[in-house]
Design an enzyme around this catalytic site. Sequence first.
Site, PDB file in Angstrom:
ATOM      1  NE  ARG A 238      -4.302  -1.327   0.007  1.00 43.65           N
ATOM      2  CZ  ARG A 238      -4.405  -2.408  -0.770  1.00 43.65           C
ATOM      3  NH1 ARG A 238      -3.394  -2.799  -1.514  1.00 43.65           N
ATOM      4  NH2 ARG A 238      -5.530  -3.110  -0.808  1.00 43.65           N
ATOM      5  CD  GLU A 267      -2.686   3.185  -5.705  1.00 39.74           C
ATOM      6  OE1 GLU A 267      -3.656   2.488  -6.060  1.00 39.74           O
ATOM      7  OE2 GLU A 267      -1.744   2.731  -5.045  1.00 39.74           O
ATOM      8  CG  HIS A 286      -2.933  -0.934  -6.798  1.00 39.19           C
ATOM      9  ND1 HIS A 286      -3.383  -0.198  -5.731  1.00 39.19           N
ATOM     10  CD2 HIS A 286      -2.899  -2.224  -6.362  1.00 39.19           C
ATOM     11  CE1 HIS A 286      -3.620  -1.008  -4.701  1.00 39.19           C
ATOM     12  NE2 HIS A 286      -3.331  -2.248  -5.071  1.00 39.19           N
TER      13      HIS A 286
HETATM   14  C1  GLV Z   1      -4.701  -5.212  -3.900  1.00 34.02           C
HETATM   15  O1  GLV Z   1      -3.980  -4.301  -3.594  1.00 34.02           O
HETATM   16  C2  GLV Z   1      -5.457  -5.958  -2.948  1.00 34.02           C
HETATM   17  O2  GLV Z   1      -5.531  -5.569  -1.779  1.00 34.02           O
HETATM   18  O3  GLV Z   1      -6.034  -6.985  -3.360  1.00 34.02           O
END
Ligand code: GLV
Length: 324
Positions: A238, A267, A286
């Site tokens: 994160r 983001e 991401h």
């Molecule tokens: C992606 O970042 C998730 O938490 O699945």
Amino acid sequence: MKPYVYITRKLSEETIKELTENFEVKMWDHEDLPAPREVLMNEAKRASALITMLSDKVDEELLTAGENLKIVSNLAVGFDNIDLETATKRGIIVTNTPDVLTETTADLTWALLMSAARRIVEAAEYVKAGKWEGWSPYLLAGHDVYGKIIGIVGMGKIGEAVARRAKGFGMEILYHNRTRKTEAEIELGAVYSTFDELVAKSDYVVTLAPLTAETRNLFTADVFAKMKNSAIFINAGRGPVMDEQALYEALKNGEIAGAGLDVFEKEPISADHPLLQLPNVTAIPHIGSASTETRTTMIKLCCSNVKAVLNGDSPKTIVNKQVL
Ligand code: GLV
Ligand code: GLV
């Protein structure tokens, strides 16, 4: 009347069949853009179930508006976008998608580490830009991975899967986690370290830690200063666990050698983001769990959790067990 399920992103009809056969289902009509807040608020008022993305803010206001809400099914393993305390207080079940994305996310983390180490993105852009004029000994020379020291911060299932890959690369494995992982210690020779020790010793500092009060802003200027000048920082967990400004300074001033980032404080980031101006940053949007197979499996798990809860059964992957 059938219970109403709202899905905050456009998903394929095929993947959500389990729901459309049983419930009234509506989806936001865009694949790539999030539903606006007003839409979410309105739909939450009516819905018995929400399938949400990590980009949706499921806060107290939304949960309170959701008078009929029984479940929020989040399409992610992380759930820092959800106010879990309020959901639990209101008896709303929260589910996530652990396990099914473990290997896929570890693959991506590894790809990011390899790319940052060996400057793959830079090298590919170099060729495409027509800059390649001939072989040269140090052309786009990067860093070795094999036999180096990796330090994994956040040794959950994904962290362990990354550690297994590291073992195949003959790496010395350090980890830091809230709890000791005896199996990884025995099976992989992973060594538990304090955070400071891990940061100082590792050639690759990899964070997969979830975002919590303890991990927010964990990687500060002081922490980057403690890293080796040759260290590469990888964040596939994160964004808000790192101070981006501090990371930028550390990279720019040569305090660390490079970074591979799948996540950011806010983001999406735009092309003029300072980190993107640095050649030693490999940035991707991401996409940790983004393989077609795994995303389909995650969506199906979200649907099966919704179906279970609306039928009065227990969901497979609940986050707040207390409400059952
Ligand atoms: C992606 O970042 C998730 O938490 O699945
Ligand atoms: C969380 O991201 C984990 O390491 O499982």
